[in-house]
Enzyme design. Structure first.
Site, PDB file in Angstrom:
ATOM      1  N   LYS A 188      -3.916   5.814  15.126  1.00  0.00           N
ATOM      2  CA  LYS A 188      -4.199   5.085  13.844  1.00  0.00           C
ATOM      3  C   LYS A 188      -5.574   4.987  13.263  1.00  0.00           C
ATOM      4  CE  LYS A 188       0.054   3.519  12.578  1.00  0.00           C
ATOM      5  NZ  LYS A 188       0.728   3.789  11.262  1.00  0.00           N
ATOM      6  N   ASP A 227       2.270  -1.144  12.111  1.00  0.00           N
ATOM      7  CA  ASP A 227       1.008  -1.681  11.560  1.00  0.00           C
ATOM      8  C   ASP A 227       0.925  -2.998  11.989  1.00  0.00           C
ATOM      9  OD1 ASP A 227       0.330   0.744  10.588  1.00  0.00           O
ATOM     10  OD2 ASP A 227       1.299   0.609   8.695  1.00  0.00           O
ATOM     11  N   LYS A 255       0.917  -1.320   0.032  1.00  0.00           N
ATOM     12  CA  LYS A 255       0.120   0.003   0.089  1.00  0.00           C
ATOM     13  C   LYS A 255       0.884   1.217   0.074  1.00  0.00           C
ATOM     14  CE  LYS A 255      -3.004   0.694   3.441  1.00  0.00           C
ATOM     15  NZ  LYS A 255      -3.017   1.724   4.248  1.00  0.00           N
ATOM     16  N   SER A 256       2.004   1.370   0.771  1.00  0.00           N
ATOM     17  CA  SER A 256       2.734   2.555   0.863  1.00  0.00           C
ATOM     18  C   SER A 256       3.477   2.716  -0.344  1.00  0.00           C
ATOM     19  CB  SER A 256       4.000   2.376   2.052  1.00  0.00           C
ATOM     20  OG  SER A 256       3.211   2.306   3.319  1.00  0.00           O
ATOM     21  N   SER A 262       8.283   9.418  12.134  1.00  0.00           N
ATOM     22  CA  SER A 262       7.124   9.231  11.147  1.00  0.00           C
ATOM     23  C   SER A 262       7.484   9.210   9.855  1.00  0.00           C
ATOM     24  CB  SER A 262       6.013  10.264  11.518  1.00  0.00           C
ATOM     25  OG  SER A 262       4.934  10.305  10.607  1.00  0.00           O
ATOM     26  N   GLY A 276      -4.904   7.715   5.979  1.00  0.00           N
ATOM     27  CA  GLY A 276      -3.983   8.888   6.298  1.00  0.00           C
ATOM     28  C   GLY A 276      -2.713   9.103   5.623  1.00  0.00           C
ATOM     29  N   ARG A 311      -8.122  11.746  13.129  1.00  0.00           N
ATOM     30  CA  ARG A 311      -6.907  11.520  13.181  1.00  0.00           C
ATOM     31  C   ARG A 311      -6.087  12.834  13.012  1.00  0.00           C
ATOM     32  NH1 ARG A 311      -7.137   6.717   9.068  1.00  0.00           N
ATOM     33  NH2 ARG A 311      -4.698   6.775   9.088  1.00  0.00           N
ATOM     34  N   ARG A 352      -5.622   1.703  18.223  1.00  0.00           N
ATOM     35  CA  ARG A 352      -5.455   0.398  17.806  1.00  0.00           C
ATOM     36  C   ARG A 352      -4.978  -0.536  19.263  1.00  0.00           C
ATOM     37  NH1 ARG A 352      -2.680   0.337  11.940  1.00  0.00           N
ATOM     38  NH2 ARG A 352      -4.466   0.264  10.701  1.00  0.00           N
TER      39      ARG A 352
END
Length: 463
Positions: A368, A341, A41-42, A187, A114, A142, A372
């Site tokens: 998140k 994740d 996905k990233s 991050s 996000g 978020r 979570r």
């Protein structure tokens, strides 16, 4: 074809759909077979964005066609890039060049993503245009100030809801300024947003992260022709410097499988006795591979085969065998950026292991798609596991057998919570029910079909 692309994009609804889609996961026998991990996905997000800024046509093979990524594709179209999917599943992006984004005519709805929202805010911040961003209920809760703060230093202007939250408007700068920025918290999303904004700034922009985070942006920027330097410092921090105003050139991208998605069939195979599952084409970036490092420390039977490289990213095939007892370990805070994740699915393995698994440095899990950390602790306790939740820690007291199960888990619009407890239901004594499986489509379309194809017993309620 263009019509097929439009059809895929049309599936994206502006806000959360109803009714809920319950899911029930029951105890499975041995899982067997070979599967291919869905696209990372990233990397998929970044391929669409950088392809949209490059000169020429970028071909993307293996793009994840989940809701989050499709929303990024729609946004790049709104910014003026041409985005289409051909009959063979290859995506083609004709870019507008660095500095060439057009002002979107509509609000950009990023759904649950996000990553998509924060990175696109970085792109927009370096262009003299105004963009409006929104998302679903989860994304609108978020925090975005961690991104808007450094982008404002570069010259962008923001109007946000209280607390720096979506919906928000960003007006980019016609003369973006390079900056040196020290991240207060590691991050990859904030780092990437700054680097993307820096593409249109003169000179050099440097981001210093307290500890290394996933480096997909750096790798892909180089793949498209940008100059990116990385310096590892004696104190453990890392400085990433981008030389601004490059000419990005279209390049073929082959997206490796997402290790965060591969984690679910992998842990399921480890927990269900007699299982043997091969997961092909898994991205093995060392800054994303913390879960598998941890599972190996717990005694997991995982073989890494067919090592290779695709578009600057290391890739492997995983052969996972179940039945070998797992033991509890301590996962240090320093490992968190490489597996942030994956803690929900690790917690499921820990609940079945022998002894205590201590997970440290989990503050980021609070912000998140859901809280979570709290969701995992509550869900495991409801299933009969013994857990201790701290502000930034989770301790799972494994009993060397699966918890009893039988609970109904509130997914909270969080795909990873839903999938993690679906995996636990494959080994618990009683079925585990998930109140809503629809969020799974954001990152892992086809999850239920893939797992059932291996031998799982997952049932979706009839619509």
């Amino acid at each position: 074809m263009v019509d097929e692309t439009a059809s895929l994009f049309a599936r994206q609804a502006p806000f959360r759909r109803f009714p809920l889609q319950p899911l029930t996961s029951r105890r499975a026998t041995a899982l067997k077979g070979a599967v291919t991990a869905p696209g990372d996905k990233s990397i998929s997000h970044r391929a669409l964005m950088l392809g949209g800024l490059a000169i020429g046509e970028t071909a993307i093979h293996g793009l994840l066609e989940g809701e989050d990524v499709l929303n990024t594709g729609k946004a790049m179209q709104a910014y003026g890039a041409s985005v289409r999917r051909d009959d063979d599943g290859v995506w083609h992006v004709n870019g507008v060049g660095v500095g060439g984004l057009a002002e979107p005519a509509e609000v950009l709805d990023m759904g649950n993503s996000g990553t998509g929202a924060r990175l696109l805010m970085g792109l927009a911040a370096g262009h003299p245009i105004t963009s409006f961003f929104t998302g679903d209920a989860s994304l609108r809760r978020r925090p975005m100030a961690r991104v808007t703060r450094p982008l404002a230093e570069m010259g962008a202007r923001f109007v946000t809801r209280e607390g720096g939250r979506l919906p928000l408007a960003v007006t980019g700068s016609s003369t973006p300024m390079p900056i040196d920025y020290v991240l207060p918290v590691a991050s990859a999303q904030v780092k990437s947003a700054i680097l993307l904004a820096a593409l249109t700034a003169p000179g050099e922009t440097t981001v210093v992260e307290p500890q290394p985070t996933r480096d997909h942006s750096e790798r892909m920027l180089r793949h498209f022709g940008a100059t990116v330097r990385v310096e590892d410092r004696a104190d453990g921090s890392r400085a990433v410097t981008l030389v601004g105003q490059p000419e990005l050139i279209a390049a073929t991208v082959r997206v490796p499988g997402d290790p965060s998605s591969a984690a679910f069939p992998a842990v399921a195979a480890l927990l269900v006795p007699g299982s043997e599952v091969t997961i092909r084409n898994v991205g093995a970036n060392p800054l994303r591979f913390g879960l598998f490092e941890t599972l190996l420390e717990m005694g997991a039977d995982i073989a890494l085969e067919n090592r290779r490289e695709e578009a600057g990213e290391p890739v492997v095939d995983l052969v996972v065998r179940g039945g070998k007892p797992l033991r509890g370990v301590t996962v240090p805070a320093a490992r968190a950026p490489s597996m942030i994740d994956e803690y929900p699915i690790l917690a499921m393995a820990a609940a079945c292991a022998e002894g205590d698994t201590v997970m440290e440095g989990l503050a980021e899990l609070r912000v998140k798609e859901s809280d979570r950390l709290g969701a995992v602790a509550r869900g495991l306790a409801a299933c009969g596991a013994i857990v201790e939740e701290g502000p930034e820690t989770l301790i799972v007291h494994g009993q060397a057998k699966p918890p009893v199960g039988g609970a109904t888990i509130a997914s909270g619009l969080d795909h990873r919570i839903a999938m993690a407890f679906a995996v636990l239901g494959m080994v618990s004594e009683q079925p585990i029910h998930i109140d809503d499986a629809e969020p799974i489509a954001t990152s892992f379309p086809g999850f239920v079909a893939m797992m059932n194809g291996l031998g799982a017993q997952i049932a979706l309620a009839a619509a």
